[in-house]
Design an enzyme around this catalytic site. Structure first.
Site, PDB file in Angstrom:
ATOM      1  N   CYS A  74      58.428  -8.567  51.915  1.00 27.36           N
ATOM      2  CA  CYS A  74      56.962  -8.340  51.424  1.00 27.36           C
ATOM      3  C   CYS A  74      56.024  -8.995  51.873  1.00 27.36           C
ATOM      4  O   CYS A  74      56.041  -9.936  52.562  1.00 27.36           O
ATOM      5  CB  CYS A  74      57.126  -8.652  49.915  1.00 27.36           C
ATOM      6  SG  CYS A  74      58.405  -8.031  48.780  1.00 27.36           S
ATOM      7  N   ASN A  86      56.586 -12.420  47.025  1.00 25.96           N
ATOM      8  CA  ASN A  86      57.229 -12.413  48.315  1.00 25.96           C
ATOM      9  C   ASN A  86      58.067 -13.321  48.205  1.00 25.96           C
ATOM     10  O   ASN A  86      57.789 -14.669  48.230  1.00 25.96           O
ATOM     11  CB  ASN A  86      56.062 -12.642  49.577  1.00 25.96           C
ATOM     12  CG  ASN A  86      56.845 -12.791  50.705  1.00 25.96           C
ATOM     13  OD1 ASN A  86      56.407 -13.555  51.566  1.00 25.96           O
ATOM     14  ND2 ASN A  86      57.984 -12.294  51.082  1.00 25.96           N
ATOM     15  N   GLY A  87      59.307 -13.088  48.410  1.00 30.49           N
ATOM     16  CA  GLY A  87      60.761 -14.125  48.591  1.00 30.49           C
ATOM     17  C   GLY A  87      61.607 -13.541  47.976  1.00 30.49           C
ATOM     18  O   GLY A  87      61.839 -12.376  47.339  1.00 30.49           O
ATOM     19  N   CYS A 141      63.387 -24.217  57.404  1.00 26.00           N
ATOM     20  CA  CYS A 141      64.674 -23.798  57.333  1.00 26.00           C
ATOM     21  C   CYS A 141      65.315 -23.150  58.595  1.00 26.00           C
ATOM     22  O   CYS A 141      64.515 -22.289  59.537  1.00 26.00           O
ATOM     23  CB  CYS A 141      64.463 -22.711  56.107  1.00 26.00           C
ATOM     24  SG  CYS A 141      66.260 -21.675  55.905  1.00 26.00           S
ATOM     25  N   CYS A 192      69.888 -19.622  59.090  1.00 23.82           N
ATOM     26  CA  CYS A 192      70.596 -18.405  59.609  1.00 23.82           C
ATOM     27  C   CYS A 192      71.332 -18.727  60.927  1.00 23.82           C
ATOM     28  O   CYS A 192      71.870 -18.063  61.418  1.00 23.82           O
ATOM     29  CB  CYS A 192      69.763 -17.139  59.585  1.00 23.82           C
ATOM     30  SG  CYS A 192      68.135 -17.624  59.940  1.00 23.82           S
ATOM     31  N   GLY A 202      56.412  -5.019  55.018  1.00 22.43           N
ATOM     32  CA  GLY A 202      57.015  -4.200  54.089  1.00 22.43           C
ATOM     33  C   GLY A 202      56.366  -2.671  54.330  1.00 22.43           C
ATOM     34  O   GLY A 202      55.009  -2.747  54.360  1.00 22.43           O
ATOM     35  N   ASP A 222      64.216 -10.461  74.213  1.00 26.63           N
ATOM     36  CA  ASP A 222      63.999 -10.129  72.741  1.00 26.63           C
ATOM     37  C   ASP A 222      63.941 -11.180  71.885  1.00 26.63           C
ATOM     38  O   ASP A 222      64.343 -12.526  72.505  1.00 26.63           O
ATOM     39  CB  ASP A 222      65.053  -9.040  72.290  1.00 26.63           C
ATOM     40  CG  ASP A 222      64.501  -8.313  71.063  1.00 26.63           C
ATOM     41  OD1 ASP A 222      63.393  -8.315  70.641  1.00 26.63           O
ATOM     42  OD2 ASP A 222      65.290  -7.229  70.871  1.00 26.63           O
ATOM     43  N   ASP A 223      63.649 -11.224  70.781  1.00 29.50           N
ATOM     44  CA  ASP A 223      63.493 -12.293  69.827  1.00 29.50           C
ATOM     45  C   ASP A 223      64.989 -12.754  69.253  1.00 29.50           C
ATOM     46  O   ASP A 223      65.102 -13.905  68.676  1.00 29.50           O
ATOM     47  CB  ASP A 223      62.532 -11.990  68.559  1.00 29.50           C
ATOM     48  CG  ASP A 223      63.008 -11.052  67.788  1.00 29.50           C
ATOM     49  OD1 ASP A 223      63.094  -9.960  67.887  1.00 29.50           O
ATOM     50  OD2 ASP A 223      63.288 -11.290  66.513  1.00 29.50           O
ATOM     51  N   TYR A 264      59.821 -14.080  64.609  1.00 31.10           N
ATOM     52  CA  TYR A 264      59.661 -12.545  64.541  1.00 31.10           C
ATOM     53  C   TYR A 264      58.887 -11.972  63.509  1.00 31.10           C
ATOM     54  O   TYR A 264      58.238 -11.025  63.623  1.00 31.10           O
ATOM     55  CB  TYR A 264      60.989 -11.990  64.234  1.00 31.10           C
ATOM     56  CG  TYR A 264      61.154 -10.574  64.130  1.00 31.10           C
ATOM     57  CD1 TYR A 264      60.771  -9.549  65.179  1.00 31.10           C
ATOM     58  CD2 TYR A 264      61.766 -10.005  62.879  1.00 31.10           C
ATOM     59  CE1 TYR A 264      60.600  -8.139  64.982  1.00 31.10           C
ATOM     60  CE2 TYR A 264      61.612  -8.715  62.685  1.00 31.10           C
ATOM     61  CZ  TYR A 264      61.291  -7.750  63.586  1.00 31.10           C
ATOM     62  OH  TYR A 264      61.254  -6.405  63.383  1.00 31.10           O
ATOM     63  N   CYS A 278      70.382 -14.579  55.228  1.00 35.72           N
ATOM     64  CA  CYS A 278      69.534 -15.070  54.638  1.00 35.72           C
ATOM     65  C   CYS A 278      69.553 -14.910  53.023  1.00 35.72           C
ATOM     66  O   CYS A 278      69.824 -13.653  52.666  1.00 35.72           O
ATOM     67  CB  CYS A 278      68.164 -14.887  55.065  1.00 35.72           C
ATOM     68  SG  CYS A 278      66.565 -15.423  54.277  1.00 35.72           S
TER      69      CYS A 278
HETATM   70 FE1  SF4 Z   1      66.096 -16.954  55.578  1.00 37.17          FE
HETATM   71 FE2  SF4 Z   1      66.805 -17.856  58.373  1.00 37.17          FE
HETATM   72 FE3  SF4 Z   1      64.335 -17.772  57.477  1.00 37.17          FE
HETATM   73 FE4  SF4 Z   1      66.104 -19.609  56.423  1.00 37.17          FE
HETATM   74  S1  SF4 Z   1      65.245 -19.188  58.625  1.00 37.17           S
HETATM   75  S2  SF4 Z   1      64.549 -18.404  55.292  1.00 37.17           S
HETATM   76  S3  SF4 Z   1      67.779 -18.486  56.644  1.00 37.17           S
HETATM   77  S4  SF4 Z   1      65.697 -16.263  57.735  1.00 37.17           S
END
Ligand code: SF4
Length: 475
Positions: free
Chosen positions: A20, A123-124, A454, A457, A49, A366-367, A263, A403
């Protein structure tokens, strides 16, 4: 012989997808056309989005909303915007997974309770919304959508706080997750970020008007100036008295989603004082420092690999070449019911330039790699166009976990790096070699002020757990 990767679901995404984008404007003097400015802001946020778009305006306390399925351009026209008059507006663009692609799930969400009208754009992802929803349903609440936003709206309606702004703050203290939110209630425009600040949200100014948006590119398009990022755990309220800022949670460690820099965010956006394109260039430079391969040209997968490829070429001294053309006129409305048509979609979108790649040793940038199917298709096309060697270089580490914080990443079993070594992935996608940037190299490439990230992932280290929603419990 190529190894077949067994767990490819037909409809699974092969790119991390944002869910979003939000935009809001407060213009007490009523000198701006807030609906048209929201439309333009949403247009700039379209990459966040593409499945639905909506704008809600507030004219002296009277709310008027319009939303529909499709791109911002398809949902709105001049007549619709002319009907949306007011001094405050909020807007939303939404990406969704196929199952929940319904108008009922389009935002903003407009609700009415004894406390008054409330419009929310969010968003989230909340990681405890299922639990809260169940509790509320047991107490008689009836839900009309599968949106987390509706959970917040019900909490507001049931809050013991009479004042709607206080009730919203009280509601946010009960939810857990990653979100940036914009709301309208009474004559207030409200903006809030979750206590860890996973998702971006910025505050800007346009003359006497205030604007808030997921990304600063939405300010640029309307000529607004960035004031600052909204802080994690901060709620700002804008009304005729100006701006007030309050924190609704104790200070928590910052956990900004690093994938915004890799990205999602637009390259011209600025987050935490860091331009996104320059961060991606630095990731490409770092990748070049970590990689030891001889090649003739550096080619990006357009458009996601362009910034990193420029940085890679600058650092390595290997010439940058536009070796793949991207067809700019392919919309996201392309139907993809089977894997065969998905493969065709890659060909419709991307085409190698034979005169550039033939006989060349190519470093292809690529990313990220999510499922690997698109990468495999691109590499196959590059070989058909005559590339003699293809060394695939990725400006993020292997994506090994899903995620739960607002991004659609495919389920864990669909992530190729969750079950395969780097060598196995290279073999599957058909590359001569495959290199991912290191997590340390990635983190060192971003210079956003006061941010921590964070990286769940890549590491499986979830800052607030996986929660009990979506498919968290299945994994
Ligand atoms: Fe999600 Fe990865 Fe972003 Fe953390 S870093 S919020 S797990 S996409």
């Amino acid at each position: 012989m190529e190894k077949e990767y067994p767990l490819q679901k037909k409809m699974a995404v092969d790119k991390m997808e944002e869910e979003c984008g939000v935009f809001g404007i407060y213009d007490s003097k009523g000198s701006n056309d807030v609906a048209t400015l929201s439309y333009l802001g949403l247009h700039a946020l379209q990459h966040r989005g593409q499945e639905s778009a909506g704008i809600c305006v507030n004219h002296r306390g009277k709310f008027n909303i319009y939303k529909g399925m499709g791109l911002v351009n398809n949902v709105f026209n001049e007549d619709i915007l002319a009907d949306l008059k007011g001094e405050i507006a909020i807007g939303h663009v939404r990406y969704s997974t196929t199952g929940s692609s319904l108008l009922a799930n389009a935002q903003p969400l407009l609700t009415n309770s004894i406390k008054g009208d409330l419009a929310i754009a969010h968003n989230g992802n909340l990681i405890n919304s299922s639990e809260i929803r169940l509790n509320l349903e047991n107490q008689g609440s009836i839900f009309h959508s599968t949106l987390d936003t509706e959970v917040i709206a019900h909490l507001v309606a049931r809050s013991f706080k009479d004042n709607i702004v206080e009730a919203l703050m009280h509601s946010l203290q009960q939810v857990k997750g990653a979100y940036s939110l914009i709301a309208m209630a009474g004559d207030n425009l409200i903006a809030a970020r979750d206590p860890h600040g996973f998702r971006p949200l910025s505050l800007g100014k346009l003359g006497d008007a205030y604007v808030v948006a997921s990304e600063t590119c939405a300010f640029d398009i309307i000529g607004a100036k960035l004031i600052r990022d909204i802080k994690p755990g901060e709620m700002i309220v804008i009304n005729k008295d100006g701006i007030t800022s309050r924190f609704y949670s104790e200070e928590q460690p910052s956990r900004f989603c690093i994938f915004e820099f890799i990205y999602f965010a637009r390259p011209d956006s600025v987050i935490g004082g860091q331009n996104v394109h320059l961060a991606r260039k630095e990731m490409g430079r770092q990748l070049a420092r970590e990689m030891d391969v001889e090649a003739d040209i550096v080619v990006p997968v357009p458009s996601s690999g362009i910034s990193a490829a420029i940085g890679f070429a600058e650092e390595s001294g290997i010439p940058y070449e536009k070796g793949i053309l991207r067809n700019r006129y392919v919309g996201r409305t392309f139907i993809q019911p089977t894997q065969e048509i998905r493969d065709l979609k890659v060909r419709v979108k991307l085409n190698p330039i034979r005169e550039i790649v033939e006989g060349k040793r190519v470093i292809l940038i690529d990313d990220s790699i999510v499922r690997g199917t698109t990468s495999k298709q691109i590499i196959r096309m590059m070989r058909e166009a005559g590339a003699s060697e293809i060394h695939f270089a990725i400006s993020s580490p292997p994506v090994i976990e899903s995620c739960y914080y607002g991004l659609d990443t495919s389920r864990r079993q669909e992530l190729i790096a969750a079950h395969n070594s780097v060598e196995e992935i290279a073999n599957y996608i058909g590359a001569d070699s495959l290199t991912y940037v290191s997590i340390e190299g990635l983190l060192n490439s971003i210079k956003a002020e006061g941010f921590d990230y964070c990286t769940a992932c890549f590491t499986g280290d979830y800052p607030i757990g996986r929660g009990t929603d979506k498919y968290a419990l299945e994994e």
